[in-house]
Design an enzyme around this catalytic site. Structure first.
Site, mmCIF file in Angstrom:
data_model
loop_
_atom_site.group_PDB
_atom_site.id
_atom_site.type_symbol
_atom_site.label_atom_id
_atom_site.label_comp_id
_atom_site.label_asym_id
_atom_site.label_seq_id
_atom_site.Cartn_x
_atom_site.Cartn_y
_atom_site.Cartn_z
ATOM 1 N N TRP A 114 0.816 -1.216 0.000
ATOM 2 C CA TRP A 114 0.000 0.000 0.000
ATOM 3 C C TRP A 114 0.845 1.259 0.000
ATOM 4 O O TRP A 114 0.561 2.208 -0.746
ATOM 5 C CB TRP A 114 -1.010 -0.022 1.146
ATOM 6 C CG TRP A 114 -2.036 -1.083 0.872
ATOM 7 C CD1 TRP A 114 -2.187 -2.274 1.524
ATOM 8 C CD2 TRP A 114 -2.991 -1.098 -0.205
ATOM 9 N NE1 TRP A 114 -3.185 -3.009 0.928
ATOM 10 C CE2 TRP A 114 -3.701 -2.318 -0.131
ATOM 11 C CE3 TRP A 114 -3.324 -0.200 -1.224
ATOM 12 C CZ2 TRP A 114 -4.713 -2.658 -1.024
ATOM 13 C CZ3 TRP A 114 -4.334 -0.541 -2.123
ATOM 14 C CH2 TRP A 114 -5.013 -1.751 -2.016
ATOM 15 N N ASP A 188 -1.405 6.531 6.393
ATOM 16 C CA ASP A 188 -2.496 5.668 5.953
ATOM 17 C C ASP A 188 -2.802 4.701 7.097
ATOM 18 O O ASP A 188 -1.994 3.828 7.415
ATOM 19 C CB ASP A 188 -2.056 4.914 4.688
ATOM 20 C CG ASP A 188 -3.132 3.961 4.155
ATOM 21 O OD1 ASP A 188 -4.172 3.798 4.815
ATOM 22 O OD2 ASP A 188 -2.895 3.383 3.069
ATOM 23 N N LYS A 212 -12.832 -1.496 6.919
ATOM 24 C CA LYS A 212 -12.195 -2.457 7.833
ATOM 25 C C LYS A 212 -12.695 -2.206 9.260
ATOM 26 O O LYS A 212 -13.474 -2.983 9.789
ATOM 27 C CB LYS A 212 -10.680 -2.371 7.743
ATOM 28 C CG LYS A 212 -10.174 -2.819 6.351
ATOM 29 C CD LYS A 212 -9.120 -1.922 5.870
ATOM 30 C CE LYS A 212 -8.717 -2.055 4.427
ATOM 31 N NZ LYS A 212 -8.736 -3.304 3.757
HETATM 32 N N1 PMP Z 1 -4.324 1.411 2.164
HETATM 33 C C1 PMP Z 1 -4.440 0.278 2.872
HETATM 34 C C2 PMP Z 1 -3.546 0.076 4.054
HETATM 35 C C3 PMP Z 1 -5.375 -0.692 2.500
HETATM 36 O O1 PMP Z 1 -5.479 -1.824 3.199
HETATM 37 C C4 PMP Z 1 -6.209 -0.453 1.384
HETATM 38 C C5 PMP Z 1 -7.275 -1.426 0.945
HETATM 39 N N2 PMP Z 1 -7.179 -2.687 1.332
HETATM 40 C C6 PMP Z 1 -6.038 0.726 0.680
HETATM 41 C C7 PMP Z 1 -5.093 1.648 1.096
HETATM 42 C C8 PMP Z 1 -6.885 1.041 -0.526
HETATM 43 O O2 PMP Z 1 -8.158 1.277 -0.100
HETATM 44 P P1 PMP Z 1 -9.371 1.515 -1.106
HETATM 45 O O3 PMP Z 1 -9.682 0.206 -1.727
HETATM 46 O O4 PMP Z 1 -10.450 2.012 -0.181
HETATM 47 O O5 PMP Z 1 -8.943 2.533 -2.078
#
Ligand code: PMP
Length: 376
Positions: A114, A188, A212
């Site tokens: 991520w 994040d 989550k």
């Molecule tokens: N950052 C993290 C730490 C994630 O776990 C996720 C999704 N699993 C995201 C960003 C991306 O999130 P989204 O699908 O809501 O764009």
């Protein structure tokens, strides 16, 4: 069929099964039951929350209550705004440089998939001339099983901000303490927000997708310090502009009204559990139980450096990977849902967010021990 079939289990509904999905993830049964009871007729108004104008008095009260509950759960100081936006955490990978790069440079720490996506997206704005993007370090050489030592980080002088991911959902790696780097921390927290107490004042901005620990997908929360609100580039689309969204109280256009309402119900539930401190203790117990089961066995393995092991996402592999398919089939037959690991890491992953009770983790551990006894 496994000999260890899990009876359907939940504190309030016999039909709900232990769900270890990484996201969209389990939502507390009590919250879903309350939403169900209010679905057709919210508090005698004869309409569902989904059917209300976002500018109506009733909806404004729902929205404000959710925000004030979040503020109290996280002890958010008054000089921070809370925004309820859309586009997921991924859209913030663009919004952050568009709002905050401001000539740059900006520092990025890469500790997994991520934070890797975040820097990749930010680099596009470097090309546009908004400022330099500097990767201070990457954990790639360790397959993202540890965080490079801070003494090796190549920090910029006067960085506009420092971006990192507090919990890498795919790699199961968590940074528990905010790095002390000087620049405003942009973090994040999609997969760890509200899982443990934190000191919000140590961060410039916290962002998290809802799916989550907050509620349904479609909602993204930004908690941002006031002094970072008015630095957006002229290229920043209005809807991504933090200052604009703060002025409009996240209602520049129609927000994700139902997700916002449901988040409010999750915040009520969390408060009833004793808040973030209390849930944090349960989260630690859940993680300890699962990691102990993995570490006590040579059949299971988790490669992450112990000091960085996530308390929310626990990936594990089998010593004999040809048994992965059997493990997943049997666990599902036993009523333990969504244990397949991410393809980048392989094996299994148990996501044990706030809505996953200790009893579900105990059922998983019982299954793992039984499976090992039968196949080791
Ligand atoms: N950052 C993290 C730490 C994630 O776990 C996720 C999704 N699993 C995201 C960003 C991306 O999130 P989204 O699908 O809501 O764009």
């Amino acid at each position: 069929m496994s000999s260890n079939t899990v009876s359907k289990t939940s504190t309030t509904d016999p039909h709900r099964l232990p769900n270890f999905c990484a996201g969209p993830a389990a939502i507390p049964t009590e919250v879903l039951a309350r939403a169900q009871s209010e679905m057709l007729d919210w508090q005698g108004r004869g309409v569902s929350v989904m059917e209300m104008s976002h500018r109506s008095k009733d909806y404004m009260a729902i929205a404000e209550k959710a925000e004030s509950k979040l503020r109290s759960l996280m002890a958010i100081p008054d000089n921070y705004k809370v925004l309820f936006l859309q586009g997921g955490a991924s859209l913030q990978f663009s919004a952050i440089p568009l709002n905050l790069l401001n000539g740059g440079p900006a520092d990025y720490l890469t500790t997994g998939a991520w934070s890797g996506k975040a820097i990749k997206e930010a680099k596009r704005y470097e090309t546009l001339g908004l400022g330099g993007i500097n990767q201070v370090a990457t954990g790639k050489d360790s397959n993202f099983t540890t965080v490079p030592a801070m003494s090796e980080w190549q920090l910029s002088d006067n960085a506009a901000y420092f971006h990192y991911c507090a919990n890498e959902t795919i790699h199961g790696l968590q940074i528990f303490e905010p790095p002390q780097v000087g620049a405003p921390l942009i973090v994040d927290m999609s997969s760890c927000i509200l899982s443990q107490p934190i000191d919000v004042s140590k961060y410039g901005m916290i962002y998290a997708g809802a799916q989550k620990n907050i509620g349904p997908a479609g909602l993204l929360i930004v908690i941002i310090r006031d002094d970072l609100l008015d630095q957006a580039s002229e290229w920043c689309p209005l809807l991504l502009n933090y200052g604009h969204q703060a002025d409009k109280e996240s209602m520049s256009n129609t927000p994700a009204t139902y997700s916002w309402y449901l988040a409010g119900l999750v915040f009520d539930w969390l408060e009833a559990q004793g808040g973030v401190e209390a849930i944090g203790q349960i989260n630690q117990q859940k993680a300890d139980l699962l990691y102990k089961t993995i570490d006590d066995s040579s059949f299971y393995n988790n490669p992450v450096d112990k000091q960085y092991r996530s308390i929310m996402n626990v990936p594990f592999t089998l010593a004999n990977s040809s048994l992965d398919k059997t493990f997943l089939e049997e666990s599902e037959q036993a009523g333990l849902l969504s244990l397949k690991g991410h393809r980048d890491v392989g094996g299994m992953r148990a996501s044990i967010y706030n809505a996953v009770p200790l009893e579900w983790v105990q059922l998983l551990v019982d299954f793992m021990i039984d499976f090992e006894n039968r196949y080791a």
